[in-house]
Design an enzyme around this catalytic site. Structure first.
Site: not given
Lengths: 399, 376
Positions: B70, B150, B180, B200, B202, B238, B323
């Site tokens: 992001t 994704n 992805q 990314s 993770h 840092t 939702c």
């Protein structure tokens, strides 16, 4: 200078209650004591229609802000003031020292303010009379503080001086939630959903002194654990006002699926609400509640037409209180924000009413239609079964 | 638990865990410190970044280390479009893009008066190239592309899209969301010819808190974060050498073992579908989607209901129709033109080579069970 901080709370309606006054005041005391006990030891003392809340231990002394917030949110209290108490008040010089100390503690030296002093002399043995004290303190403060000027007609604030067993000084008044002490108006069973309305309805009934219990209909896997968590979070918030709240979570899945499969689909909403009402009613009887409470407002959604409300009302054996029935949504939202439930209510987790909405609901059903839709159901058995599928939660949670 | 939501986030590789246990106790000095300990931190960070650059076929100087994808997306879009006078008039993107791209582009468009144009998507979950051709112009400032989607696993046809963009809108910058894609398709940044690419940590079994922004050499970008001037002033704050080392380890593993890992995912993907048996379902992912991501619908059963049911049994996957978001249905699936029964019942299952086939098969059986029970 030595001074002690405490709180003055003023009673509202219950001061008018005549012979019942004592009961109401006792109740208020209990509620206040219970809520304050989480923050330390406080002494609560009442005289006339005023309550003095004094912190005893160090924990209480450092929790005065929390105590003020609590006092402002206990039903029955109309306003609260933070107070400073001075034990050295033997002569005029002492009074003046105290007044100077108070202004130094409480007022901003940069802000120009007009003031006057009002004195109450509870201790009739005190050598000086009230007008004299007011005048002397007024003159003294005027001399000492450049930012202050006297205006007895339109002051920015009034410095209240009370001479009793000590000198009490205060100038601020915070609004309390008013209403009647919780526990003085019987008990009601709230139909709690995760929406904006039912928590507000709960607050309004609690403000009239009603003890509350709540019932929530959960339908795993159609409704998520998050939806249930949301309802429990709302209950937690409400328990701040209602002093306690038991939530009965009904496992409604089997019933809901059965209704879906055995009733005409356009009548699903009505049939479901009648069933929920019956269960709530039976539970209310068991729990010795005098009424049911819902957050319904007339015409707000399809299921809240007056025809639909009539259909659900008739299955209850007790009065159904709908405090929001005549309120605009805007007003409800405003109240929800005020009581702190709005942010939680708008989290978008579905409840069982939305998951099973039929494509073309009958919005103005007649009683005959509702009864006809239920004709194949063994209602008694279904209600009993659901009463046996309840998980109980207590708020506030005990540590 | 049977975790089939690797595209949402993934567990750390054992090698990454070992790295942490080994280095965390003593590799804590600030890489900008002048003393030996700081130098050691810096050295390890630089080494890892070099490795990553080599794996991705770019230069280490072209990689900016951020706190996540992001931030990388925000840096690229805001840094390129917000601070210099209009670099063109319009931004092209699509509803296939991730909300980080969509929301940031929306913000930039509103703030700096760019025109936002959404490209049409096809039923195959890819950008409609004819629509792209029509909407590209001299005035296009940036085109956002999603490399591997994704939600569906659809693979963008970059070998056609990029030349198309370069031909018709030579001044436009291309932002490629490869979050992805890393580990699911071969990535050679040098030969890709994009201006920005996003990665990314993770998603590739490294920890959360690290993302990479590739900025092609020669492209000028205004920094998002100011402060101590780290990373040559590009991104103050840092640096975390351990996170970069973890990314390096994970990145090398998913790229070096790419073929074996992909084949294994194909097998798992197949086993899953086979275990569904004769249950009626519709696959929403295109046939040539990456095997790791499978988007499918079970008409008659709401996604959330299915998710709740399986979640209680310890089987975890994702909803395409959320939702929890402002829109009731997935933007991606809506853009693909799926009909309501598919939108309402779509789920996303994502596989990892370390999943046990038997566990995946069992998950499919449990899903089958519940669908039969819940279906109307």
């Amino acid at each position: 200078m030595e001074a002690q901080a405490l709180i003055l709370a003023r009673l509202g309606e219950i001061a008018l209650k005549g012979l019942n006054r004592h009961t109401f005041e006792q109740r208020l005391f209990k509620n206040l004591q219970k809520r304050l006990s989480a923050h330390g030891q406080f002494k609560i003392h009442q005289s006339d229609s005023r309550i003095w809340i004094t912190p005893i231990d160090t924990r209480a002394q450092s929790s005065l802000q929390e105590a003020l917030a609590i006092a402002s949110s206990v039903f029955g209290i109309v306003s609260v003031s933070p107070v400073w108490r001075y034990t050295d008040y033997s002569d005029l010089a002492a009074l003046k020292r105290a007044a100077i100390d108070y202004v130094q503690r409480e007022l901003d030296p940069q802000q120009q303010k007009k003031f006057k002093v009002e004195t109450r002399r509870g201790n009739k043995k005190y050598p000086l009379n009230s007008p004299t004290i007011s005048m002397e303190l007024g003159a003294c403060l005027l001399e000492h503080f450049a930012q202050l000027s006297v205006d007895v007609h339109e002051p920015d604030f009034i410095l209240h001086a009370e001479v009793r067993d000590a000198l009490y000084l205060y100038h601020q008044k915070q609004e309390g939630v008013k209403g009647l002490p919780v526990g003085t108006s019987g008990k009601g069973m709230l139909l709690l959903s995760g929406g904006i309305d039912s928590p507000v309805a709960a607050y309004m009934m609690a403000s009239r002194g009603m003890l509350l219990e709540a019932v929530y209909f959960h339908a795993f896997p159609y409704t998520s654990d998050r939806a249930k968590e949301k309802v429990l979070d709302l209950a937690r918030i409400l328990s701040n006002y209602s002093s306690q709240l038991k939530v009965h979570v009904v496992d409604f899945t089997e019933t809901q699926v059965y209704l879906r499969d055995h009733c005409p689909s356009e009548m699903m909403t009505i049939v479901m609400r009648r069933m929920m009402m019956r269960i709530a009613d039976a539970l209310a009887t068991k729990r010795r509640c005098h009424c049911l409470i819902t957050g319904e407002s007339l015409g707000q959604v399809a299921s809240q037409t007056s025809e639909a409300l009539m259909c659900t009302d008739v299955v209850s054996t007790k009065p159904v209180y709908r405090p929001l029935i005549g309120l605009d949504k805007d007003e409800t939202v405003r109240l929800a924000r005020k009581i702190g439930t709005f942010e939680t209510s708008i989290l978008p987790y579905e409840d069982c009413c939305t998951v099973f909405v039929p494509k073309h609901p009958r919005t103005r059903p007649s009683l005959e239609q509702a009864r006809a839709a239920e004709k194949n159901l063994d209602i008694e058995a279904m209600v009993q079964a659901d009463l046996n599928r309840i998980e109980l939660f207590n708020f506030p949670e005990l540590d | 638990m049977t975790y089939l939501d690797h595209s949402a986030s993934s567990a750390l590789f054992p090698e990454v865990m070992e790295l942490y246990l080994r280095e965390l106790p003593h590799l804590f000095a600030n890489p900008s410190s002048a003393h030996q300990a700081g130098l050691e931190s810096e050295r390890k960070l630089k080494q890892s970044l070099q490795n990553i650059a080599r794996t991705l076929h770019c230069s280490p100087d072209e990689l900016w280390v951020c706190s996540g994808a992001t931030e990388a997306i925000n840096t690229a879009i805001k840094g390129y479009l917000l601070f210099k006078q209009h670099r063109g008039k319009s931004i092209l993107l699509s509803h296939l893009d991730h909300p980080a791209v969509v929301e940031t582009a929306n913000f930039v468009a509103k703030t700096a008066n760019y025109q936002l144009t959404y490209l049409k998507a096809g039923a195959d979950g890819r950008i409609d190239q004819e629509d792209l051709e029509q909407k590209l112009s001299e005035e296009t400032a940036m085109v956002c592309l999603i490399h591997v989607n994704n939600e569906t696993g659809a693979l963008a046809k970059l070998d056609e899209l990029i030349p198309q963009i370069r031909a018709k809108a030579p001044k436009a910058k291309i932002l490629l969301d490869s979050v992805q894609a890393l580990g699911k398709t071969n990535i050679k940044l040098k030969s890709l010819d994009v201006d920005f690419a996003i990665f990314s940590g993770h998603k590739i079994h490294a920890p959360k808190g690290i993302g990479l922004l590739y900025v092609k050499k020669g492209v000028s970008l205004t920094p998002l974060l100011h402060g101590g001037g780290q990373q040559k002033g590009r991104r103050s704050g840092t640096e975390n050498p351990l996170l970069v080392m973890a990314f390096d380890v994970a990145c090398q593993k998913v790229c070096q073992e790419f073929d074996a890992r992909t084949e294994r995912c194909r097998q798992i993907h197949r086993s899953f579908l086979e275990a569904l048996g004769d249950l009626p379902y519709v696959v929403n992912s295109p046939s040539d989607a990456v095997p790791q991501i499978l988007n499918l619908s079970f008409p008659g059963v709401r996604s959330e209901t299915l998710l709740n049911a399986l979640s209680a049994e310890g089987i975890y996957f994702s909803m395409a129709s959320s939702c929890h978001s402002k829109a009731p249905y997935s933007e991606v699936l809506l853009a693909m033109g799926l009909e309501r029964s598919r939108l309402e019942s779509a789920i996303r299952v994502s596989f990892d080579p370390d999943d046990e086939v038997s566990a995946v098969q069992l998950a499919a059986e449990r899903i089958r069970n519940w669908v039969l029970k819940l279906r109307r």
